[in-house]
Design an enzyme around this catalytic site. Structure first.
Site, PDB file in Angstrom:
ATOM      1  N   ALA A  54      39.250  29.616  85.979  1.00 15.31           N
ATOM      2  CA  ALA A  54      39.993  28.532  85.338  1.00 15.31           C
ATOM      3  C   ALA A  54      39.885  28.663  83.824  1.00 15.31           C
ATOM      4  O   ALA A  54      38.781  28.796  83.295  1.00 15.31           O
ATOM      5  CB  ALA A  54      39.438  27.168  85.778  1.00 15.31           C
ATOM      6  N   THR A  55      41.004  28.665  83.127  1.00 13.69           N
ATOM      7  CA  THR A  55      41.034  28.722  81.678  1.00 13.69           C
ATOM      8  C   THR A  55      42.281  27.975  81.219  1.00 13.69           C
ATOM      9  O   THR A  55      43.230  27.827  82.004  1.00 13.69           O
ATOM     10  CB  THR A  55      41.159  30.183  81.189  1.00 13.69           C
ATOM     11  N   THR A  56      42.390  27.492  80.036  1.00 11.97           N
ATOM     12  CA  THR A  56      41.540  27.489  78.857  1.00 11.97           C
ATOM     13  C   THR A  56      41.219  26.041  78.515  1.00 11.97           C
ATOM     14  O   THR A  56      42.046  25.162  78.761  1.00 11.97           O
ATOM     15  CB  THR A  56      42.291  28.172  77.687  1.00 11.97           C
ATOM     16  N   ASP A  71      44.215  23.429  80.024  1.00 12.95           N
ATOM     17  CA  ASP A  71      45.453  23.772  80.715  1.00 12.95           C
ATOM     18  C   ASP A  71      45.230  23.596  82.213  1.00 12.95           C
ATOM     19  O   ASP A  71      44.122  23.328  82.675  1.00 12.95           O
ATOM     20  CB  ASP A  71      45.890  25.190  80.364  1.00 12.95           C
ATOM     21  N   LYS A  87      40.680  20.474  85.018  1.00 14.44           N
ATOM     22  CA  LYS A  87      39.524  21.121  84.393  1.00 14.44           C
ATOM     23  C   LYS A  87      38.738  20.182  83.481  1.00 14.44           C
ATOM     24  O   LYS A  87      37.698  20.574  82.952  1.00 14.44           O
ATOM     25  CB  LYS A  87      39.986  22.334  83.592  1.00 14.44           C
TER      26      LYS A  87
END
Length: 279
Positions: A54-56, A71, A87
Site C-alpha cells: 500500500a502506498t503513498t 492514496d 490507509k
C-alpha cells in the site's frame, strides 16, 4: 512499550507487571510476535508470489493542526489489487496512523494499538500518554523485523497524535523499518511515491514563500491532492486522484478540537477548483 505503572483505585492492582499493557497481556498468554526462527526456510514471497503493498501516505503541519492523507491504491507487483484501500486509520479520538507497506501487517498493528489504547484507558482510568503511544507503535514495528527481513511484511507508517490535557497541539512522527521514531517539524512522507511528494514539500517549505504551516485548511487539502496526484505521475503504485472513477484520496485532519475526516464532497470541490484554476 514502557512500564504502565500500577492500577488506580486500590492496592489489589498495585505492582502488577505491565498493568494496562495489552500487548504484554498477549505475550504472557503466548500470543506475542513470532520469533525470527519461525521464518527460516523458503521466503513467503517465493511461496505465494508478489505480496500486496500500500502506498503513498503523507502528512504535514498546516495553520490549524496536522493533515494526514493517503492514496487508495494497493498493488501486488505490477498488478493493481484494489483502488479503494483505507490507509489512514483512527486509533482513538486523538491518534491517527497512515500506513505504507504491507496492509496485512499494518492493519493488524492498527487493530492491536486500538485495543491496547482502549484497554489501558479502561483499566487505568486515564488515557495513554502521547510518548507511550509513539513508542508503542515503534515496538510493534521492531517486533515485525523478521517479516521485514523477508521482504514481504515491511511497514513504514506515519503517526499524528495529541494529548488533550498536556499537549493539545498535534504532533507528527515518522518511523524507519526498524521501529526508530522521529518527530517531524514540517512534514513526513512514506511509500513508493514519497520521493516526488517530498521534493515538492521541501521546495514549498523553503522557497515558495508560503510554507505549509501558513496555509489554511482548504489550501492544505488542495495541496495534499496535488501532492498525491504528482506522486501518481511518477509512481504506478500510487493511485492519486482517479478522474475516471471519481475515487479521491483519504484525508483527515487533527487539530486542537480533535480528529475528523474531510468529506468526499469537500475533496471533489477542492480538486475541481484546482483544475478550473489551470484553464
Amino acid at each position: 512499550m514502557n512500564s504502565m505503572g500500577t492500577r488506580p483505585g486500590g492496592p489489589e492492582g498495585a505492582n502488577v507487571p505491565g498493568a494496562g499493557d495489552f500487548t504484554e497481556l498477549l505475550r504472557r498468554n503466548g500470543n506475542g510476535p513470532a520469533a525470527a526462527e519461525t521464518f527460516r526456510g523458503p521466503s513467503l514471497h517465493a511461496l505465494t508470489g508478489a505480496a500486496t503493498e500500500a502506498t503513498t501516505v503523507l502528512s504535514f503541519h498546516y495553520k490549524e493542526g496536522v493533515l494526514i492523507a493517503g492514496d487508495r491504491r494497493a498493488t501486488a507487483g505490477n498488478t493493481i489489487m484494489y483502488d479503494r484501500a483505507d490507509k489512514v486509520i483512527e486509533l482513538d479520538l486523538d491518534t491517527i496512523i497512515a500506513i505504507a507497506g504491507s496492509p496485512a501487517v499494518a492493519f493488524e498493528m492498527a487493530r492491536t494499538l486500538q485495543t491496547s489504547f482502549q484497554y489501558y484507558r479502561r483499566s487505568q482510568l486515564q488515557a495513554l500518554s502521547l510518548g507511550a503511544k509513539v513508542r508503542a507503535l515503534g515496538k510493534l514495528i521492531k517486533d515485525n523485523l523478521p517479516m521485514t527481513l523477508q521482504g514481504v511484511g515491511a511497514v513504514v507508517p506515519i503517526l499524528a497524535a495529541r494529548d488533550p490535557h498536556h499537549q493539545p497541539e498535534p504532533s507528527l512522527y515518522f518511523y524507519d523499518a526498524l521501529g526508530a521514531q522521529f518527530q517531524a517539524v514540517d512534514f513526513a512522507v512514506s511509500g513508493s511515491g514519497s520521493p516526488a511528494a517530498r521534493s515538492v514539500l521541501q521546495w514549498i517549505n523553503r522557497w515558495s514563500g508560503q510554507p505549509t504551516v501558513q496555509r489554511d485548511e482548504k489550501q492544505a487539502v488542495q495541496l495534499a491532492l496535488q501532492l498525491l496526484d504528482v506522486a501518481a505521475e511518477s509512481d504506478s503504485a500510487t493511485g492519486g486522484v482517479d478522474r475516471r472513477s471519481h475515487v479521491f484520496p483519504q484525508v483527515k485532519v487533527l487539530t486542537r478540537d480533535g480528529l475528523r475526516s474531510v468529506s468526499v464532497e469537500t475533496l471533489r470541490e477542492c480538486f475541481t477548483a484546482l483544475e478550473a484554476a489551470q484553464k
